[in-house]
Design a protein around this motif. Structure first.
Motif, PDB file in Angstrom:
ATOM      1  N   PHE A  75      40.987  31.811 -30.820  1.00  0.00           N
ATOM      2  CA  PHE A  75      41.519  33.166 -30.948  1.00  0.00           C
ATOM      3  C   PHE A  75      40.874  34.120 -29.936  1.00  0.00           C
ATOM      4  CE2 PHE A  75      41.740  31.017 -35.024  1.00  0.00           C
ATOM      5  CZ  PHE A  75      43.070  31.199 -35.392  1.00  0.00           C
ATOM      6  N   GLY A  76      39.776  33.678 -29.317  1.00  0.00           N
ATOM      7  CA  GLY A  76      39.062  34.510 -28.342  1.00  0.00           C
ATOM      8  C   GLY A  76      39.292  34.031 -26.925  1.00  0.00           C
ATOM      9  N   ASN A  77      38.295  34.222 -26.067  1.00  0.00           N
ATOM     10  CA  ASN A  77      38.400  33.885 -24.651  1.00  0.00           C
ATOM     11  C   ASN A  77      37.521  32.687 -24.318  1.00  0.00           C
ATOM     12  OD1 ASN A  77      39.909  36.198 -24.615  1.00  0.00           O
ATOM     13  ND2 ASN A  77      38.498  37.391 -23.348  1.00  0.00           N
ATOM     14  N   VAL A  78      38.096  31.719 -23.605  1.00  0.00           N
ATOM     15  CA  VAL A  78      37.361  30.528 -23.170  1.00  0.00           C
ATOM     16  C   VAL A  78      37.594  30.342 -21.678  1.00  0.00           C
ATOM     17  CG1 VAL A  78      37.047  28.049 -23.436  1.00  0.00           C
ATOM     18  CG2 VAL A  78      37.628  29.449 -25.438  1.00  0.00           C
ATOM     19  N   GLU A  79      36.499  30.265 -20.915  1.00  0.00           N
ATOM     20  CA  GLU A  79      36.610  30.177 -19.466  1.00  0.00           C
ATOM     21  C   GLU A  79      35.649  29.122 -18.927  1.00  0.00           C
ATOM     22  OE1 GLU A  79      35.282  32.951 -15.669  1.00  0.00           O
ATOM     23  OE2 GLU A  79      36.098  33.948 -17.460  1.00  0.00           O
ATOM     24  N   ASN A  80      36.184  28.228 -18.099  1.00  0.00           N
ATOM     25  CA  ASN A  80      35.360  27.251 -17.387  1.00  0.00           C
ATOM     26  C   ASN A  80      34.430  26.499 -18.344  1.00  0.00           C
ATOM     27  OD1 ASN A  80      34.900  26.209 -14.690  1.00  0.00           O
ATOM     28  ND2 ASN A  80      32.806  26.967 -14.900  1.00  0.00           N
ATOM     29  N   SER A  81      34.990  25.974 -19.420  1.00  0.00           N
ATOM     30  CA  SER A  81      34.178  25.352 -20.466  1.00  0.00           C
ATOM     31  C   SER A  81      34.833  24.079 -20.993  1.00  0.00           C
ATOM     32  CB  SER A  81      33.956  26.336 -21.620  1.00  0.00           C
ATOM     33  OG  SER A  81      33.196  27.451 -21.196  1.00  0.00           O
ATOM     34  N   VAL A  82      34.043  23.269 -21.691  1.00  0.00           N
ATOM     35  CA  VAL A  82      34.508  22.029 -22.316  1.00  0.00           C
ATOM     36  C   VAL A  82      34.249  22.126 -23.810  1.00  0.00           C
ATOM     37  CG1 VAL A  82      34.205  19.535 -22.451  1.00  0.00           C
ATOM     38  CG2 VAL A  82      34.034  20.679 -20.231  1.00  0.00           C
ATOM     39  N   LEU A  83      35.321  22.056 -24.608  1.00  0.00           N
ATOM     40  CA  LEU A  83      35.226  22.174 -26.061  1.00  0.00           C
ATOM     41  C   LEU A  83      35.643  20.863 -26.721  1.00  0.00           C
ATOM     42  CD1 LEU A  83      35.111  25.172 -25.193  1.00  0.00           C
ATOM     43  CD2 LEU A  83      36.493  25.705 -27.205  1.00  0.00           C
ATOM     44  N   SER A  84      34.749  20.301 -27.524  1.00  0.00           N
ATOM     45  CA  SER A  84      35.049  19.086 -28.281  1.00  0.00           C
ATOM     46  C   SER A  84      35.948  19.416 -29.466  1.00  0.00           C
ATOM     47  CB  SER A  84      33.755  18.429 -28.745  1.00  0.00           C
ATOM     48  OG  SER A  84      33.000  17.950 -27.645  1.00  0.00           O
ATOM     49  N   SER A  85      36.243  18.417 -30.296  1.00  0.00           N
ATOM     50  CA  SER A  85      37.197  18.601 -31.381  1.00  0.00           C
ATOM     51  C   SER A  85      36.698  19.557 -32.457  1.00  0.00           C
ATOM     52  CB  SER A  85      37.514  17.243 -32.024  1.00  0.00           C
ATOM     53  OG  SER A  85      36.356  16.691 -32.608  1.00  0.00           O
ATOM     54  N   ALA A  86      37.646  20.233 -33.098  1.00  0.00           N
ATOM     55  CA  ALA A  86      37.397  21.095 -34.261  1.00  0.00           C
ATOM     56  C   ALA A  86      36.433  22.230 -33.988  1.00  0.00           C
ATOM     57  CB  ALA A  86      36.909  20.249 -35.445  1.00  0.00           C
ATOM     58  N   VAL A  87      36.461  22.768 -32.793  1.00  0.00           N
ATOM     59  CA  VAL A  87      35.681  23.974 -32.466  1.00  0.00           C
ATOM     60  C   VAL A  87      36.528  25.199 -32.783  1.00  0.00           C
ATOM     61  CG1 VAL A  87      34.663  25.330 -30.594  1.00  0.00           C
ATOM     62  CG2 VAL A  87      34.285  22.853 -30.696  1.00  0.00           C
ATOM     63  N   THR A  88      35.910  26.194 -33.412  1.00  0.00           N
ATOM     64  CA  THR A  88      36.592  27.443 -33.715  1.00  0.00           C
ATOM     65  C   THR A  88      35.972  28.568 -32.897  1.00  0.00           C
ATOM     66  OG1 THR A  88      37.122  26.752 -35.970  1.00  0.00           O
ATOM     67  CG2 THR A  88      37.187  29.114 -35.509  1.00  0.00           C
ATOM     68  N   VAL A  89      36.802  29.271 -32.144  1.00  0.00           N
ATOM     69  CA  VAL A  89      36.376  30.458 -31.394  1.00  0.00           C
ATOM     70  C   VAL A  89      37.171  31.628 -31.959  1.00  0.00           C
ATOM     71  CG1 VAL A  89      36.190  31.548 -29.133  1.00  0.00           C
ATOM     72  CG2 VAL A  89      35.907  29.058 -29.344  1.00  0.00           C
ATOM     73  N   LYS A  90      36.513  32.479 -32.711  1.00  0.00           N
ATOM     74  CA  LYS A  90      37.222  33.548 -33.424  1.00  0.00           C
ATOM     75  C   LYS A  90      37.527  34.744 -32.519  1.00  0.00           C
ATOM     76  CE  LYS A  90      35.718  32.196 -38.044  1.00  0.00           C
ATOM     77  NZ  LYS A  90      35.162  32.633 -39.346  1.00  0.00           N
ATOM     78  N   LYS A  91      38.293  35.666 -33.053  1.00  0.00           N
ATOM     79  CA  LYS A  91      38.796  36.806 -32.299  1.00  0.00           C
ATOM     80  C   LYS A  91      37.656  37.622 -31.699  1.00  0.00           C
ATOM     81  CE  LYS A  91      42.128  40.606 -32.672  1.00  0.00           C
ATOM     82  NZ  LYS A  91      43.077  41.309 -33.565  1.00  0.00           N
ATOM     83  N   GLY A  92      37.796  37.965 -30.425  1.00  0.00           N
ATOM     84  CA  GLY A  92      36.789  38.775 -29.741  1.00  0.00           C
ATOM     85  C   GLY A  92      35.619  37.975 -29.202  1.00  0.00           C
ATOM     86  N   ALA A  93      35.501  36.698 -29.569  1.00  0.00           N
ATOM     87  CA  ALA A  93      34.405  35.865 -29.065  1.00  0.00           C
ATOM     88  C   ALA A  93      34.708  35.429 -27.630  1.00  0.00           C
ATOM     89  CB  ALA A  93      34.202  34.657 -29.961  1.00  0.00           C
ATOM     90  N   VAL A  94      33.643  35.213 -26.850  1.00  0.00           N
ATOM     91  CA  VAL A  94      33.772  34.822 -25.446  1.00  0.00           C
ATOM     92  C   VAL A  94      32.908  33.583 -25.204  1.00  0.00           C
ATOM     93  CG1 VAL A  94      33.349  35.476 -23.046  1.00  0.00           C
ATOM     94  CG2 VAL A  94      34.217  37.172 -24.674  1.00  0.00           C
ATOM     95  N   VAL A  95      33.508  32.568 -24.593  1.00  0.00           N
ATOM     96  CA  VAL A  95      32.785  31.350 -24.201  1.00  0.00           C
ATOM     97  C   VAL A  95      33.005  31.145 -22.711  1.00  0.00           C
ATOM     98  CG1 VAL A  95      32.545  28.868 -24.524  1.00  0.00           C
ATOM     99  CG2 VAL A  95      33.116  30.325 -26.482  1.00  0.00           C
ATOM    100  N   LYS A  96      31.912  31.170 -21.927  1.00  0.00           N
ATOM    101  CA  LYS A  96      32.023  31.030 -20.470  1.00  0.00           C
ATOM    102  C   LYS A  96      31.022  29.993 -19.969  1.00  0.00           C
ATOM    103  CE  LYS A  96      32.457  34.643 -17.869  1.00  0.00           C
ATOM    104  NZ  LYS A  96      32.202  35.959 -17.208  1.00  0.00           N
ATOM    105  N   ASN A  97      31.486  29.140 -19.053  1.00  0.00           N
ATOM    106  CA  ASN A  97      30.595  28.195 -18.366  1.00  0.00           C
ATOM    107  C   ASN A  97      29.729  27.416 -19.353  1.00  0.00           C
ATOM    108  OD1 ASN A  97      31.373  29.075 -15.673  1.00  0.00           O
ATOM    109  ND2 ASN A  97      30.212  30.938 -16.114  1.00  0.00           N
ATOM    110  N   SER A  98      30.354  26.889 -20.412  1.00  0.00           N
ATOM    111  CA  SER A  98      29.582  26.276 -21.486  1.00  0.00           C
ATOM    112  C   SER A  98      30.197  24.963 -21.964  1.00  0.00           C
ATOM    113  CB  SER A  98      29.453  27.250 -22.666  1.00  0.00           C
ATOM    114  OG  SER A  98      28.679  28.374 -22.305  1.00  0.00           O
ATOM    115  N   ILE A  99      29.372  24.196 -22.660  1.00  0.00           N
ATOM    116  CA  ILE A  99      29.798  22.952 -23.299  1.00  0.00           C
ATOM    117  C   ILE A  99      29.592  23.123 -24.797  1.00  0.00           C
ATOM    118  CG2 ILE A  99      29.401  20.464 -23.503  1.00  0.00           C
ATOM    119  CD1 ILE A  99      28.080  20.706 -20.650  1.00  0.00           C
ATOM    120  N   ILE A 100      30.682  23.050 -25.553  1.00  0.00           N
ATOM    121  CA  ILE A 100      30.631  23.242 -27.002  1.00  0.00           C
ATOM    122  C   ILE A 100      31.044  21.932 -27.664  1.00  0.00           C
ATOM    123  CG2 ILE A 100      31.331  24.698 -28.923  1.00  0.00           C
ATOM    124  CD1 ILE A 100      30.033  26.254 -26.616  1.00  0.00           C
TER     125      ILE A 100
END
Length: 400
Positions: A306-331
């Protein structure tokens, strides 16, 4: 009818992986997540099957529970065979003694009985912490054609990194005349990849001799290979020119994940001619919210963004809620990032929760390094975790 295998692979997967810090505090390094849907061990296992090698011993020792469970009967890699297949091989107690694996060579020595039951002509030794695609059958054929006793896979590395590896010095025909384990002043940039093909009888001979040598550290690079060379055995270097990354550090693990991104990634895991298999979790399709923004990222099944994801790798069942920002990261899997939290230049392990408004990591160009959060912890509401931090315990709101 005599049943035998041409080649048996032995995969060394028992290392602690201390340079991955919080990521390997309770799991073995080969079980660490990679690239959204994989674990590191998927790559050598898939390479074996794709190369026609259907008998693999996986030598486990440090924190083996998750790794053993993940491998199971080997079905995802087509290694659930009646004769052969994949076998996990932990240290065990014998009639007269028991011992932890003392080194890489000792680990193989303790499992000679496993190898010998298949009466192989060749034994392939692999490491469980490398990311690459390689056809081992080509290396084995090279070993056979050259009449070698041992063949070492080798790759050119930058001269400034050469002292981290075993360095091979070779003649024009590829034969090795000198082997230096992590030399301070390397004479070449041809580095051992930790992948070896041995003629089975020669391997057993040198392992047995090494086992009774009180001065040996029971290691291939430090003991077995130099000993074979000094005894005049024929040793060859097999040059590999594809993508290969030793992911034994936080920085190299991060870099290898980032190499999957982009229109023309440095490392392509989508190649249908060389599939990388994994034990993928059952999860529903990903869901991308109306206001979500995603750029140059890998998003696996079961994710809700629901938020922003940039230049990142997200594995299964990750939740990014509204207004959250993920940049240059491995989740990694099952992570929740709550409203207005900011994640930058970080690696977050499985099952961790980052509460509302928390900040983890610093911008990549700040020069502080990669922030790492261990699995199953909670970063409190409004907490601040600085770049380069290694966090293995939950942090309250005031944590900083």
């Amino acid at each position: 009818m005599i049943r035998k295998k041409k080649c048996v692979a032995m995969l060394l997967a028992g290392g602690q992986g201390s340079r991955l810090y919080a990521l390997t505090s309770i799991i073995a390094k080969p079980a660490v997540s990679f690239g959204g849907k994989y674990r590191i061990i998927d790559f050598p296992l898939s390479n074996c099957v794709n190369s026609g090698i259907d008998t693999v011993g996986v030598l486990t020792q440090y924190q083996p529970m998750l790794l053993n469970s993940y491998i199971g009967n080997g079905q995802p890699w087509d290694l659930d065979r009646t004769f052969g297949g994949v076998h996990t091989l932990p240290p065990y107690q014998g009639k007269t003694s028991s011992d932890w694996y003392k080194g890489t060579a000792n680990a193989i020595y303790q499992n000679l009985r496993f190898i010998n039951q298949f009466d192989p002509d060749y034994v392939l030794i692999l490491s469980g912490d490398h990311i690459y695609k390689m056809n081992y059958s080509l290396m084995i054929n090279y070993h056979i054609l050259n009449g070698a006793d041992c063949t070492i896979a080798a790759i050119d590395v930058p001269i400034e990194e050469a002292s981290r590896f075993g360095i091979l010095n070779t003649r024009e025909d590829g034969s090795i005349y000198e082997f230096e384990e992590k030399p301070k002043k390397p004479k070449s940039t041809l580095a051992s990849m930790g992948i070896y093909v041995f003629s089975a009888k020669k391997l057993q001979q040198y392992l047995e001799e090494d086992s009774v040598n009180p001065n040996s550290s029971n290691d291939f690079g430090k003991d077995i290979l130099p000993r074979m060379l000094s005894c005049g055995e024929k040793m060859m270097a097999y040059r590999f020119e594809g993508y290969w990354k030793d992911v034994g550090t936080i920085e190299s693990l991060y870099e290898a994940n980032m190499d999957l991104l982009g229109d023309n990634p440095k490392f392509d895991v989508t190649d249908s001619s060389w599939k990388i298999q994994s034990r993928s979790p059952l999860a529903p399709p990903q869901y991308i919210g109306d206001d979500a923004k995603i750029d140059n990222s890998i998003i696996m099944s079961g994710c809700e963004i629901f938020g922003n994801v940039e230049n990142s790798v997200l594995s299964s069942a990750v939740t990014v809620k509204k207004g959250a920002v993920v940049k240059n990261s491995i989740i990694m899997a099952d992570v929740t990032i709550e409203e207005d939290a900011v994640i930058e230049y970080s690696i977050i392990d499985e099952g961790t929760i980052v509460k509302k408004g928390a900040k983890v990591g610093s911008p990549k160009d700040a020069g502080k390094g990669i922030a790492v959060l261990s699995r199953g912890i909670e970063i409190g509401e409004g907490a601040v975790i600085d770049g380069g931090a290694m966090v293995d315990k939950s942090v309250a709101k005031e944590g900083k």
